[in-house]
Design a protein around this motif. Structure first.
Motif, PDB file in Angstrom:
ATOM      1  N   UNK A 175       9.933 -46.759  43.680  1.00 16.33           N
ATOM      2  CA  UNK A 175       9.905 -45.309  43.867  1.00 16.33           C
ATOM      3  C   UNK A 175      11.321 -44.755  44.018  1.00 16.33           C
ATOM      4  N   UNK A 176      12.165 -45.441  44.768  1.00 15.65           N
ATOM      5  CA  UNK A 176      13.539 -44.968  44.954  1.00 15.65           C
ATOM      6  C   UNK A 176      14.295 -44.930  43.635  1.00 15.65           C
ATOM      7  N   UNK A 177      13.994 -45.852  42.741  1.00 16.28           N
ATOM      8  CA  UNK A 177      14.614 -45.830  41.416  1.00 16.28           C
ATOM      9  C   UNK A 177      14.141 -44.606  40.626  1.00 16.28           C
ATOM     10  N   UNK A 178      12.869 -44.256  40.756  1.00 14.40           N
ATOM     11  CA  UNK A 178      12.354 -43.061  40.088  1.00 14.40           C
ATOM     12  C   UNK A 178      12.997 -41.788  40.646  1.00 14.40           C
ATOM     13  N   UNK A 179      13.236 -41.769  41.945  1.00 18.27           N
ATOM     14  CA  UNK A 179      13.880 -40.616  42.566  1.00 18.27           C
ATOM     15  C   UNK A 179      15.286 -40.418  41.985  1.00 18.27           C
ATOM     16  N   UNK A 180      16.028 -41.521  41.874  1.00 18.65           N
ATOM     17  CA  UNK A 180      17.390 -41.422  41.333  1.00 18.65           C
ATOM     18  C   UNK A 180      17.378 -40.940  39.885  1.00 18.65           C
ATOM     19  N   UNK A 181      16.405 -41.432  39.121  1.00 19.50           N
ATOM     20  CA  UNK A 181      16.304 -40.975  37.725  1.00 19.50           C
ATOM     21  C   UNK A 181      15.966 -39.491  37.657  1.00 19.50           C
ATOM     22  N   UNK A 182      15.081 -39.016  38.531  1.00 25.10           N
ATOM     23  CA  UNK A 182      14.725 -37.597  38.545  1.00 25.10           C
ATOM     24  C   UNK A 182      15.918 -36.734  38.953  1.00 25.10           C
ATOM     25  N   UNK A 183      16.673 -37.190  39.946  1.00 28.75           N
ATOM     26  CA  UNK A 183      17.856 -36.431  40.381  1.00 28.75           C
ATOM     27  C   UNK A 183      18.886 -36.357  39.260  1.00 28.75           C
ATOM     28  N   UNK A 184      19.081 -37.475  38.542  1.00 34.35           N
ATOM     29  CA  UNK A 184      20.015 -37.469  37.410  1.00 34.35           C
ATOM     30  C   UNK A 184      19.549 -36.484  36.337  1.00 34.35           C
ATOM     31  N   UNK A 185      18.244 -36.469  36.074  1.00 31.82           N
ATOM     32  CA  UNK A 185      17.694 -35.543  35.084  1.00 31.82           C
ATOM     33  C   UNK A 185      17.913 -34.097  35.500  1.00 31.82           C
ATOM     34  N   UNK A 193      24.343 -31.110  40.853  1.00 29.85           N
ATOM     35  CA  UNK A 193      25.270 -31.934  41.622  1.00 29.85           C
ATOM     36  C   UNK A 193      24.640 -32.566  42.849  1.00 29.85           C
ATOM     37  N   UNK A 194      23.313 -32.797  42.805  1.00 29.42           N
ATOM     38  CA  UNK A 194      22.614 -33.400  43.938  1.00 29.42           C
ATOM     39  C   UNK A 194      22.903 -34.901  44.005  1.00 29.42           C
ATOM     40  N   UNK A 195      22.927 -35.436  45.211  1.00 28.00           N
ATOM     41  CA  UNK A 195      23.086 -36.884  45.429  1.00 28.00           C
ATOM     42  C   UNK A 195      22.091 -37.330  46.501  1.00 28.00           C
ATOM     43  N   UNK A 196      21.614 -38.561  46.359  1.00 28.87           N
ATOM     44  CA  UNK A 196      20.700 -39.135  47.352  1.00 28.87           C
ATOM     45  C   UNK A 196      21.151 -40.546  47.690  1.00 28.87           C
ATOM     46  N   UNK A 203      15.956 -37.266  54.447  1.00 26.51           N
ATOM     47  CA  UNK A 203      16.806 -36.118  54.764  1.00 26.51           C
ATOM     48  C   UNK A 203      17.395 -35.504  53.493  1.00 26.51           C
ATOM     49  N   UNK A 204      17.792 -36.363  52.562  1.00 27.45           N
ATOM     50  CA  UNK A 204      18.362 -35.854  51.303  1.00 27.45           C
ATOM     51  C   UNK A 204      17.327 -35.067  50.508  1.00 27.45           C
ATOM     52  N   UNK A 205      16.091 -35.584  50.461  1.00 26.64           N
ATOM     53  CA  UNK A 205      15.036 -34.882  49.724  1.00 26.64           C
ATOM     54  C   UNK A 205      14.681 -33.554  50.390  1.00 26.64           C
ATOM     55  N   UNK A 206      14.681 -33.539  51.717  1.00 28.17           N
ATOM     56  CA  UNK A 206      14.408 -32.282  52.416  1.00 28.17           C
ATOM     57  C   UNK A 206      15.484 -31.241  52.102  1.00 28.17           C
ATOM     58  N   UNK A 207      16.739 -31.696  52.059  1.00 32.60           N
ATOM     59  CA  UNK A 207      17.843 -30.784  51.740  1.00 32.60           C
ATOM     60  C   UNK A 207      17.718 -30.245  50.326  1.00 32.60           C
ATOM     61  N   UNK A 208      17.379 -31.105  49.360  1.00 32.68           N
ATOM     62  CA  UNK A 208      17.237 -30.676  47.970  1.00 32.68           C
ATOM     63  C   UNK A 208      16.046 -29.742  47.816  1.00 32.68           C
ATOM     64  N   UNK A 209      14.918 -30.081  48.486  1.00 34.03           N
ATOM     65  CA  UNK A 209      13.731 -29.222  48.391  1.00 34.03           C
ATOM     66  C   UNK A 209      13.993 -27.833  48.976  1.00 34.03           C
ATOM     67  N   UNK A 210      14.732 -27.783  50.091  1.00 33.20           N
ATOM     68  CA  UNK A 210      15.060 -26.482  50.678  1.00 33.20           C
ATOM     69  C   UNK A 210      15.886 -25.640  49.712  1.00 33.20           C
TER      70      UNK A 210
END
Length: 535
Positions: A175-185, A193-196, A203-210
């Protein structure tokens, strides 16, 4: 249709032709040597302060006095009554239960279950050890020899609700690999310019979702749902990231539940999947269970521990610490089987002035001729303490070449010395000694060997043989009674605290039954069974 007397709910109308029989007092109906009298007398001597503290001072008055309620439940466990419905029925029909109630209204099953789960959980351990100290004052428990053993009892959980640590870790990594691929996309599509990071993923996902939700409001986008409606790219990203955040939170909860174990049950998260002795299908199926430990002396259960560990190695120290804390003194001799043998346990017993009587894991193998003829075994090599060397079957020297360290699941660190043979080339017995291509190596924990030898010296004495024989009779016999005579093979409650309360109740009832049996057979003060001698 007109009702007759026979079809009316009030059956007392049917008793018009019967005369009221005497005696009306239950005291006259209960035999003078009934165990319920001993049970009531012993429980009168306990301090119920902690039990009464569980009740709120501002709450309503309990339906039944807490002390009487405790008498009812413990007497029920003495008589193999475990469910609240059966206990309720006994309070209404059994004169012994009515006698204990002392004229109070019989409690219903909900009151009994609530008392056991809510009010008794905080005070049950204290009441049990009060009983142990009471038996000590009566001369029944001298607090000298404690016989320890454990067994596995099935939890109240479905056997197919398992969660495995390796599976969770593998799925989490995917799942974490899928998250990184989605962020890159997302970054390539909109230059976010998001990073996780895997350590702070939630915490990173909460920040991006906000941030994405702020963009949604700024652009005036309305989320749509249902068939035939087209979602915006922003909505798709928010839904995926929300799902990933929820899954990561669940993975973190699972890791907290695992701690030192590799599985848990969804039905009862405190239960661990273990291999049971009662394997009726003979397929080695794992079932959710608890590792239950008891300490026995003079045939009474004096210590209780409920653990999530699949083996007994890590249970000895916490149970002895809890026992010493509750009874306020320390035993002299600790007698256990080979399942408790470890360097950490030996060290704890020695440091705390216990005398260990623990059978080595290789004790039975040492007696066999095949073991004595096995030249690869360290025990069959000659050790020279002055030079710290071993001499093998071919008269070659195994010398220390270094020290490595091993850390147990509890964090205990042991030093292991590595020995290597000076030369194994052209050795005529090398095939019997080692499979290594090079020289033979030997790993030895000197501290463990030294402490094992002390315990071995204890168990081969006459006292050691006497105590080991009593261990097999007393503690294994206690488990046999609990599982077979008491028909207790599965817990009724869920959660470690509730399971512990339930098992303390069972052991409480066991001790009173044992005391009653000893009184009736005039065996009070009898602590050890005699060692049989052959003519």
């Amino acid at each position: 249709m007109q009702k007759t007397k026979l079809t009316c709910k009030n059956y007392t109308e049917l008793n018009g032709f019967y005369q009221l029989k005497l005696p009306l007092e239950f005291e006259m109906l209960i035999p003078s040597d009934d165990s319920v009298r001993l049970h009531s007398h012993l429980l009168e001597g306990l301090d119920y302060t902690k039990l009464y503290q569980a009740y709120s001072s501002k709450g309503r008055k309990p339906a039944v006095e807490p002390k009487i309620m405790f008498k009812i439940i413990t007497y029920a466990y003495m008589n193999n009554l475990y469910t609240s419905h059966k206990i309720e029925r006994a309070c209404k029909r059994d004169i012994n239960f009515m006698w204990l109630l002392g004229g109070q209204k019989p409690p219903d099953h909900a009151t009994i279950a609530r008392f056991r789960q809510k009010y008794l959980s905080e005070s049950m351990e204290d009441l049990f050890y009060q009983m142990v100290k009471q038996l000590n004052r009566l001369g029944e428990i001298p607090l000298e020899n404690i016989f320890i053993d454990g067994t596995k009892i099935q939890a109240n959980a479905n056997r197919y609700t398992f969660v495995w640590k390796k599976t969770v870790s593998r799925n989490e990594a995917k799942m974490q690999e899928k998250v990184k691929q989605l962020i890159d996309e997302m970054n390539q599509h909109c230059f976010f310019g998001y990073t996780v990071s895997t350590e702070t993923l939630v915490d990173d996902l909460e920040r991006i979702l906000a941030d994405l939700l702020r963009q949604k409001d700024a652009q005036g986008i309305t989320f749509v749902h249902g068939i035939g409606k087209r979602k915006t790219q922003l909505q798709k990203w928010i839904e995926k990231l929300t799902d990933y955040k929820t899954r990561q939170q669940n993975y973190q909860i699972s890791h907290e539940l695992f701690e030192t174990r590799n599985s848990y049950s969804k039905t009862d998260p405190d239960a661990t999947f273990m291999r049971m002795k009662e394997d009726h299908m003979r397929n080695g199926q794992l079932k959710p269970a608890y590792n239950v430990q008891i300490g026995v002396e003079s045939e009474y259960i004096t210590a209780v521990g409920v653990f999530q560990d699949r083996n007994d190695l890590t249970t000895l120290i916490p149970m002895l610490e809890k026992l010493e804390k509750n009874i306020g003194c320390r035993y002299t001799n600790v007698i256990a089987d080979s399942g408790y043998e470890s360097e950490e346990n030996y060290g704890y017993l020695t440091d705390n002035k216990y005398i260990p009587f623990i059978k080595p894991q290789t004790y039975e193998k040492w007696k066999k001729k095949t073991f004595k003829k096995d030249i690869s075994k360290r025990e069959n090599m000659i050790y020279h303490a002055e030079t710290d060397e071993y001499t093998c079957h071919n008269n070659k020297q195994l010398r220390p070449i270094g020290i490595t360290h091993r850390t147990s699941v509890t964090g205990y660190r042991s030093d292991v010395t590595i020995y290597e043979c000076e030369n194994c080339e052209a050795c005529p017995v090398k095939a019997k000694c080692t499979r290594a291509k090079g020289n033979r190596r030997l790993q030895v924990s000197k501290n463990f060997i030294e402490k094992r030898q002390v315990s071995y010296g204890n168990i081969i004495t006459e006292t050691g043989k006497h105590l080991r024989m009593n261990r097999s009779i007393q503690v294994e016999g206690a488990f046999g009674v609990l599982k077979n005579d008491y028909a207790f093979s599965r817990f009724l409650t869920r959660g470690k605290n509730q399971v512990k309360t339930e098992f303390f109740l069972l052991c409480f009832g066991y001790n009173i039954n044992k005391f009653h049996a000893k009184i009736q057979t005039q065996r009070c003060g009898h602590h050890l069974h005699s060692l049989k001698t052959t003519a």
